[in-house]
Design an enzyme around this catalytic site. Structure first.
Site, PDB file in Angstrom:
ATOM      1  N   SER A  15       0.807  -1.034   0.072  1.00 50.58           N
ATOM      2  CA  SER A  15      -0.028  -0.024   0.062  1.00 50.58           C
ATOM      3  C   SER A  15       0.681   1.187   0.094  1.00 50.58           C
ATOM      4  O   SER A  15       0.367   2.401  -0.559  1.00 50.58           O
ATOM      5  CB  SER A  15      -0.921   0.017   1.293  1.00 50.58           C
ATOM      6  OG  SER A  15      -0.074  -0.026   2.430  1.00 50.58           O
ATOM      7  N   ASP A 191      -0.488   5.417  11.722  1.00 52.00           N
ATOM      8  CA  ASP A 191      -0.644   4.004  12.316  1.00 52.00           C
ATOM      9  C   ASP A 191       0.931   3.711  12.658  1.00 52.00           C
ATOM     10  O   ASP A 191       1.151   2.474  12.527  1.00 52.00           O
ATOM     11  CB  ASP A 191      -1.452   3.342  11.418  1.00 52.00           C
ATOM     12  CG  ASP A 191      -1.008   3.292  10.078  1.00 52.00           C
ATOM     13  OD1 ASP A 191       0.122   4.031   9.678  1.00 52.00           O
ATOM     14  OD2 ASP A 191      -1.503   2.605   9.015  1.00 52.00           O
ATOM     15  N   HIS A 194       1.445   3.874   7.454  1.00 49.76           N
ATOM     16  CA  HIS A 194       1.439   4.766   6.329  1.00 49.76           C
ATOM     17  C   HIS A 194       1.706   6.219   6.325  1.00 49.76           C
ATOM     18  O   HIS A 194       1.026   6.900   7.130  1.00 49.76           O
ATOM     19  CB  HIS A 194      -0.287   4.503   6.050  1.00 49.76           C
ATOM     20  CG  HIS A 194      -0.656   3.229   5.883  1.00 49.76           C
ATOM     21  ND1 HIS A 194      -1.181   2.412   6.682  1.00 49.76           N
ATOM     22  CD2 HIS A 194      -0.813   2.336   4.455  1.00 49.76           C
ATOM     23  CE1 HIS A 194      -1.248   0.941   6.085  1.00 49.76           C
ATOM     24  NE2 HIS A 194      -1.147   1.189   4.744  1.00 49.76           N
TER      25      HIS A 194
END
Length: 217
Positions: A15, A191, A194
């Protein structure tokens, strides 16, 4: 600058690389490269080295582990015929061991990670001009934190494989550690995984530095 005229630079990963890029092909108009470090690298290459005409492709997919990369490698890397390949994988390989500790089918332990990544690199090396290996990272300044310690082990594997296979290596954890001296983790990643825009800029800057980008050009 190590990139040459008209070369194709492909990024693959999870991601952090994906960052809302276009599917299935992450290149082209309308933020097709996503909103993260890949788009920053592309923008700076176009702005500072327009004469080179570097083609940038984003093949990151949210949630991927090195096991997932192996399963899509032929289509998303080999068939793309890149000149340069950048690989950043490992965060989910570690993270799933901590956020879903009982679903062991999702865990990619260190031995499998090393074996799979080394195989992908060694089998791909003959088909590309160069490979850049980017370490996984965890934005936690406490090096004794359990997940940070695990991530550092996976990063060490990446550096070892880069050394063995004569690949370039970007130590993203070292780059972030510099920023973490002045900023709390949540300021650049809510977090710890990210990154914010600033965090993605750290990644882009570290990558460009490794490929010989001239910031004074």
């Amino acid at each position: 600058m190590k990139l040459e005229q008209g070369q194709k630079l492909l990024f693959i990963g999870d991601s952090i690389t994906d960052c809302e890029r276009a599917k299935p092909e992450g290149e082209g108009l309308f933020a097709a490269l996503g909103k993260g470090y890949v788009s920053f690298v592309d923008g700076l290459l176009q702005a500072v080295y327009p004469e080179l005409g570097i083609r940038v492709v984003n093949k990151g997919i949210n949630g991927n582990t090195v096991r997932d990369l192996k399963n899509r490698w032929q289509e998303d890397v080999i068939n793309q015929k890149p000149d340069w390949l950048s690989i950043m994988i490992g965060i989910n390989d570690v993270w799933r061991q901590y956020d879903t500790p009982f679903i062991k089918d999702w865990h990619v332990y260190l031995e499998e990670y090393e074996e799979t990544l080394r195989k992908l690199v060694t089998e791909t090396k003959p088909f590309v001009k160069q490979i850049v290996l980017m370490t996984p990272f965890y934005l936690e300044s406490n090096e004794q934190d359990q997940m940070r310690r695990s991530m550092d082990q996976y990063g060490q594997v990446v550096r070892k494989i880069a050394d063995e296979t004569n690949c370039l290596v970007v130590d993203t954890q070292v780059a972030f550690n510099t920023v973490l001296k002045d900023l709390y983790s949540a300021a650049i990643a809510w977090d710890r995984v990210h990154p914010s825009t600033a965090g993605h800029m750290v990644l882009a800057r570290s990558f460009l530095k490794e490929i010989g980008f001239d910031w004074n050009r």
